[in-house]
Scaffold this motif. Structure first.
Motif, PDB file in Angstrom:
ATOM      1  N   GLU A  27       0.962  -1.269   0.075  1.00  0.00           N
ATOM      2  CA  GLU A  27       0.038  -0.019  -0.020  1.00  0.00           C
ATOM      3  C   GLU A  27       0.897   1.216  -0.009  1.00  0.00           C
ATOM      4  N   HIS A  81      -4.386   6.467   1.066  1.00  0.00           N
ATOM      5  CA  HIS A  81      -3.789   5.341   0.906  1.00  0.00           C
ATOM      6  C   HIS A  81      -4.175   4.444  -0.175  1.00  0.00           C
ATOM      7  N   HIS A  83      -5.291   0.402  -1.839  1.00  0.00           N
ATOM      8  CA  HIS A  83      -5.948  -0.989  -1.741  1.00  0.00           C
ATOM      9  C   HIS A  83      -5.314  -1.748  -2.943  1.00  0.00           C
ATOM     10  N   SER A  91     -11.104  -0.871   5.364  1.00  0.00           N
ATOM     11  CA  SER A  91     -11.170  -2.077   5.948  1.00  0.00           C
ATOM     12  C   SER A  91     -11.159  -1.840   7.345  1.00  0.00           C
ATOM     13  N   ASP A  94      -8.494  -0.387   8.759  1.00  0.00           N
ATOM     14  CA  ASP A  94      -8.523   1.284   8.569  1.00  0.00           C
ATOM     15  C   ASP A  94      -9.178   1.747   9.862  1.00  0.00           C
TER      16      ASP A  94
HETATM   17 ZN    ZN Z   1      -7.125   0.729   3.827  1.00  0.00          ZN
END
Ligand code: ZN
Length: 136
Positions: A27, A81, A83, A91, A94
């Motif tokens: 990432e 960021h 994925h 997520s 996250d």
């Molecule tokens: Zn993420």
């Protein structure tokens, strides 16, 4: 939560997508700079983990980029960021690791082409999707 769409400069989207592709298979991450008028700039930071399914903004980069932004009269509106293999949806990781209430979180998902982009605001422990428009 704001009702109107957040304005994001086209160059920000291009820079974030480029960084996301260069960082594969991990990432990428960075800061979103701007002001009340919108997000005008994306600046890169190193990802301090090589775990491919999370990101940790390098603390030294975070401090340095934040200081540079302040010196230029810009504020840190949030973070971005990527994925690498999934959609632009926050997520569970996250959610657990988000630590800046009121900040924007831009995610680029590379599972699709063109990439999926999602903008969220983190508040009260959850991400809320924020509509955005790209401007020149
Ligand atoms: Zn993420």
């Amino acid at each position: 939560m704001k009702e109107e769409a957040e304005k994001v400069r086209r160059g920000v989207i291009a820079a974030v997508v480029r960084h996301a592709r260069e960082a594969l298979p991990t990432e990428c991450c960075g800061l979103l700079l701007g002001d009340e008028g919108g997000v005008g700039e994306a600046v890169r930071t190193r990802n301090a983990t090589d775990d491919p399914s999370r990101f940790v903004i390098d603390p030294a980069d975070h401090i340095a980029r934040r200081r540079e932004a302040r010196d230029r009269g810009l504020s840190v509106r949030g973070f971005y960021h990527s994925h690498p293999r999934s959609a632009a949806v926050p997520s569970a990781t996250d959610r657990e690791e988000a630590a800046y209430p009121g900040h924007l979180y831009l995610i680029v998902g590379l599972a699709s082409d063109p990439p999926d982009l999602g903008l969220y605001q983190f508040d009260a422990g959850n991400f809320h999707q924020v509509p955005f428009v790209t401007v020149d």
